[in-house]
Motif scaffolding. Structure first.
Motif, PDB file in Angstrom:
ATOM      1  N   GLY A 223      23.561 -10.967  15.296  1.00 55.59           N
ATOM      2  CA  GLY A 223      22.894 -11.853  14.273  1.00 55.59           C
ATOM      3  C   GLY A 223      21.586 -11.595  14.126  1.00 55.59           C
ATOM      4  N   VAL A 224      21.035 -10.578  14.681  1.00 59.93           N
ATOM      5  CA  VAL A 224      19.641 -10.216  14.557  1.00 59.93           C
ATOM      6  C   VAL A 224      19.686  -9.111  13.381  1.00 59.93           C
ATOM      7  N   ARG A 225      18.712  -9.283  12.406  1.00 63.55           N
ATOM      8  CA  ARG A 225      18.431  -8.277  11.491  1.00 63.55           C
ATOM      9  C   ARG A 225      17.004  -7.597  11.626  1.00 63.55           C
ATOM     10  N   CYS A 226      16.723  -6.463  11.378  1.00 54.77           N
ATOM     11  CA  CYS A 226      15.599  -5.944  11.445  1.00 54.77           C
ATOM     12  C   CYS A 226      15.430  -5.300  10.098  1.00 54.77           C
ATOM     13  N   SER A 227      14.061  -5.166   9.577  1.00 56.11           N
ATOM     14  CA  SER A 227      13.632  -4.534   8.424  1.00 56.11           C
ATOM     15  C   SER A 227      12.381  -3.825   8.597  1.00 56.11           C
ATOM     16  N   ILE A 228      12.140  -2.644   7.936  1.00 52.73           N
ATOM     17  CA  ILE A 228      11.035  -1.996   7.978  1.00 52.73           C
ATOM     18  C   ILE A 228      10.008  -2.081   6.774  1.00 52.73           C
ATOM     19  N   ASN A 229       8.904  -2.652   6.992  1.00 56.12           N
ATOM     20  CA  ASN A 229       8.053  -2.807   5.417  1.00 56.12           C
ATOM     21  C   ASN A 229       6.738  -1.958   5.855  1.00 56.12           C
ATOM     22  N   VAL A 230       6.676  -0.636   5.157  1.00 56.35           N
ATOM     23  CA  VAL A 230       5.633   0.220   5.115  1.00 56.35           C
ATOM     24  C   VAL A 230       4.813   0.155   4.104  1.00 56.35           C
ATOM     25  N   ALA A 231       3.426  -0.341   3.998  1.00 57.62           N
ATOM     26  CA  ALA A 231       2.600  -0.350   2.947  1.00 57.62           C
ATOM     27  C   ALA A 231       1.754   0.798   2.718  1.00 57.62           C
ATOM     28  N   GLU A 232       1.770   1.436   3.837  1.00 55.64           N
ATOM     29  CA  GLU A 232       0.851   2.786   3.815  1.00 55.64           C
ATOM     30  C   GLU A 232       1.363   3.548   5.134  1.00 55.64           C
ATOM     31  N   ASP A 233       1.929   4.575   4.683  1.00 62.07           N
ATOM     32  CA  ASP A 233       2.543   5.499   6.035  1.00 62.07           C
ATOM     33  C   ASP A 233       1.456   6.314   6.673  1.00 62.07           C
ATOM     34  N   ALA A 234       1.751   6.944   7.794  1.00 60.41           N
ATOM     35  CA  ALA A 234       0.597   7.728   8.497  1.00 60.41           C
ATOM     36  C   ALA A 234       1.539   8.566   9.372  1.00 60.41           C
ATOM     37  N   PRO A 235       0.994   9.802   9.594  1.00 57.60           N
ATOM     38  CA  PRO A 235       1.738  11.044  10.349  1.00 57.60           C
ATOM     39  C   PRO A 235       1.763  10.462  11.882  1.00 57.60           C
ATOM     40  N   LEU A 236       2.768  10.770  12.605  1.00 58.92           N
ATOM     41  CA  LEU A 236       2.883  10.300  14.182  1.00 58.92           C
ATOM     42  C   LEU A 236       2.477  11.396  14.940  1.00 58.92           C
ATOM     43  N   SER A 237       1.384  11.252  15.905  1.00 61.51           N
ATOM     44  CA  SER A 237       1.215  12.071  16.728  1.00 61.51           C
ATOM     45  C   SER A 237       2.443  12.227  17.790  1.00 61.51           C
ATOM     46  N   PRO A 238       2.816  13.515  18.216  1.00 57.75           N
ATOM     47  CA  PRO A 238       3.809  13.738  19.261  1.00 57.75           C
ATOM     48  C   PRO A 238       3.311  12.915  20.864  1.00 57.75           C
ATOM     49  N   ASP A 239       1.936  12.965  21.021  1.00 51.51           N
ATOM     50  CA  ASP A 239       1.530  12.588  22.128  1.00 51.51           C
ATOM     51  C   ASP A 239       1.721  10.970  22.035  1.00 51.51           C
ATOM     52  N   ALA A 240       1.745  10.263  20.898  1.00 48.46           N
ATOM     53  CA  ALA A 240       1.691   8.790  21.110  1.00 48.46           C
ATOM     54  C   ALA A 240       3.081   8.321  20.694  1.00 48.46           C
ATOM     55  N   GLY A 326       6.321 -18.214  13.833  1.00 49.22           N
ATOM     56  CA  GLY A 326       7.101 -17.454  14.691  1.00 49.22           C
ATOM     57  C   GLY A 326       6.019 -16.796  15.682  1.00 49.22           C
ATOM     58  N   THR A 327       6.338 -15.405  15.877  1.00 50.71           N
ATOM     59  CA  THR A 327       5.590 -14.652  16.679  1.00 50.71           C
ATOM     60  C   THR A 327       5.284 -13.483  16.146  1.00 50.71           C
ATOM     61  N   THR A 328       4.101 -12.753  16.096  1.00 49.22           N
ATOM     62  CA  THR A 328       3.727 -11.389  15.526  1.00 49.22           C
ATOM     63  C   THR A 328       3.022 -10.837  16.691  1.00 49.22           C
ATOM     64  N   ALA A 329       3.710  -9.478  17.070  1.00 52.99           N
ATOM     65  CA  ALA A 329       3.131  -8.816  18.176  1.00 52.99           C
ATOM     66  C   ALA A 329       2.220  -7.720  17.239  1.00 52.99           C
ATOM     67  N   ARG A 330       1.110  -7.458  17.490  1.00 53.74           N
ATOM     68  CA  ARG A 330       0.051  -6.740  16.572  1.00 53.74           C
ATOM     69  C   ARG A 330      -0.315  -5.538  17.339  1.00 53.74           C
ATOM     70  N   LEU A 331      -0.382  -4.446  16.921  1.00 54.92           N
ATOM     71  CA  LEU A 331      -0.739  -3.134  17.887  1.00 54.92           C
ATOM     72  C   LEU A 331      -1.558  -2.545  16.643  1.00 54.92           C
ATOM     73  N   LEU A 332      -2.888  -2.194  17.176  1.00 54.85           N
ATOM     74  CA  LEU A 332      -4.038  -1.548  16.246  1.00 54.85           C
ATOM     75  C   LEU A 332      -4.172  -0.179  16.907  1.00 54.85           C
ATOM     76  N   LEU A 333      -3.893   0.874  16.138  1.00 55.61           N
ATOM     77  CA  LEU A 333      -4.224   2.355  16.724  1.00 55.61           C
ATOM     78  C   LEU A 333      -5.106   3.068  15.601  1.00 55.61           C
ATOM     79  N   PRO A 334      -5.847   4.073  16.322  1.00 53.32           N
ATOM     80  CA  PRO A 334      -6.493   4.784  15.515  1.00 53.32           C
ATOM     81  C   PRO A 334      -5.785   5.758  14.601  1.00 53.32           C
ATOM     82  N   ALA A 335      -6.237   5.871  13.512  1.00 54.87           N
ATOM     83  CA  ALA A 335      -5.405   6.608  12.327  1.00 54.87           C
ATOM     84  C   ALA A 335      -5.269   8.052  12.759  1.00 54.87           C
TER      85      ALA A 335
END
Length: 335
Positions: A223-240, A326-335
């Motif tokens: 019964g769990v649904r998950c959606s991805i909402n991307v306002a502005e994408d960014a490249p992903l570093s392999p180390d991260a 509800g609950t929001t888990a927020r992660l801030l990362l250097p761009a």
């Protein structure tokens, strides 16, 4: 992939295994040059006996190589000498005729040599390209095999922890082993997605979509649904990649385990956006029961939250839990 023109050049010289065809086409080129020179003779001034024969020699050398190029040069030289150099219809030659013959020999030898050198260089280049392609395919195969083995080893390690917990009676120890097995299994499932054999950089959306689907599937909650909402994408570093995967997976697991504890299901939204000029914000939002009153992540004894906070710090970022719808888990990362 080589272009069609390059592919044709790499096949030169042609008809190396069909000498009759090569000789026949060469003779046709020589005959064509002779006929063209014959009909052009009344319109040409004196001193151009080889004007139509040079192209025949070059084309023959280009298509069929040195030997048939030399044959074309010999036949064209004899025809020009006999028919178009005084004394006509004779192989007698005077002073100007000797200079013309020497000039012809110099030009055709130079042309044939240049064509031969270019074709040999082109063949060497084609061999090097094929070798590079083979090495690249081997490297990609070895890389895929390595990723496959690493993933399998992590899955085996997770399975061993699951087996080991059956021999542990302490509830806390069993829960710790279960959590460790879950995290190892998660890393094993996503390890094949983290890196590209060609070194290509993936976007965060490309990474998050299969990750979130894996976490929901592993939870067993239909019964769990998950959606991805991307306002502005960014490249992903392999180390991260692995730290980010563990943090997002931990936030989703908390939402499923605690936020939807008394519900048949719920909705999780993973939101990705820029935060200021130099930060990326990843939020895992759920519509579950929310955090208890007075909750502070610093005071929590949850191992998963401590790991998420530590991993965020290693990435020079920050992880926090916020109570809002509800609950929001927020992660801030250097761009």
């Amino acid at each position: 992939m080589p272009k069609a023109g390059n592919h044709f050049l790499e096949r030169l010289p042609l008809a190396s295994d069909r000498p009759v065809l090569g000789v026949s086409v060469t003779l046709i080129l020589v005959a064509g040059a002779f006929v063209l020179r014959w009909f052009a003779d009344p319109f040409l001034p004196s001193g151009f006996p080889y004007v139509t024969f040079f192209p025949a020699v070059i084309v023959s050398s280009f298509l069929f190589g040195v030997r048939l190029g030399a044959l074309s040069a010999l036949l064209c030289g004899l025809l020009a000498w006999y028919y178009f150099i005084p004394e006509y219809r004779s192989f007698d030659v005077a002073g100007p005729g000797v200079l013309a013959l020497l000039f012809y020999v110099f030009v055709v030898v130079t042309d044939i040599a240049l064509v031969h050198w270019m074709q040999r260089a082109n063949r060497n280049l084609a061999r090097e390209r094929e070798l590079s392609r083979t090495l690249a395919e081997t490297r990609e195969l070895l890389f895929s095999e390595l990723q496959h083995r690493v993933s399998n080893n992590l899955q085996v390690a997770a399975g061993l922890l699951s087996v080991q917990k059956r021999q542990v009676d302490d509830t806390t120890a069993r829960a710790a082993l279960d959590e460790a097995a879950r995290r190892l299994a998660l890393i094993g499932r996503i390890s094949r997605q983290l890196y590209d054999a060609g070194g290509a950089t993936r976007s965060m959306r490309e990474f998050l979509e299969p990750l979130c689907a894996d976490v929901v599937e592993a939870s067993g909650r239909t019964g769990v649904r998950c959606s991805i909402n991307v306002a502005e994408d960014a490249p992903l570093s392999p180390d991260a990649a692995i730290p980010l995967a563990l943090i997002v997976a931990e936030a989703m697991a908390n939402a499923i385990e605690h936020g939807f504890r008394d519900k048949e299901g719920g909705c999780i939204e993973v939101h990705l956006a820029r935060h200021g000029a130099d930060m990326v914000k990843v939020e895992v939002r759920d519509d579950g029961d929310g955090l208890p009153d007075g909750f502070r992540i610093e005071a929590s004894d949850s191992l998963g939250l401590k790991i998420a906070t530590m991993l965020a710090s290693q990435l020079n970022g920050k992880f926090d839990l916020i109570r809002e719808h509800g609950t929001t888990a927020r992660l801030l990362l250097p761009a």
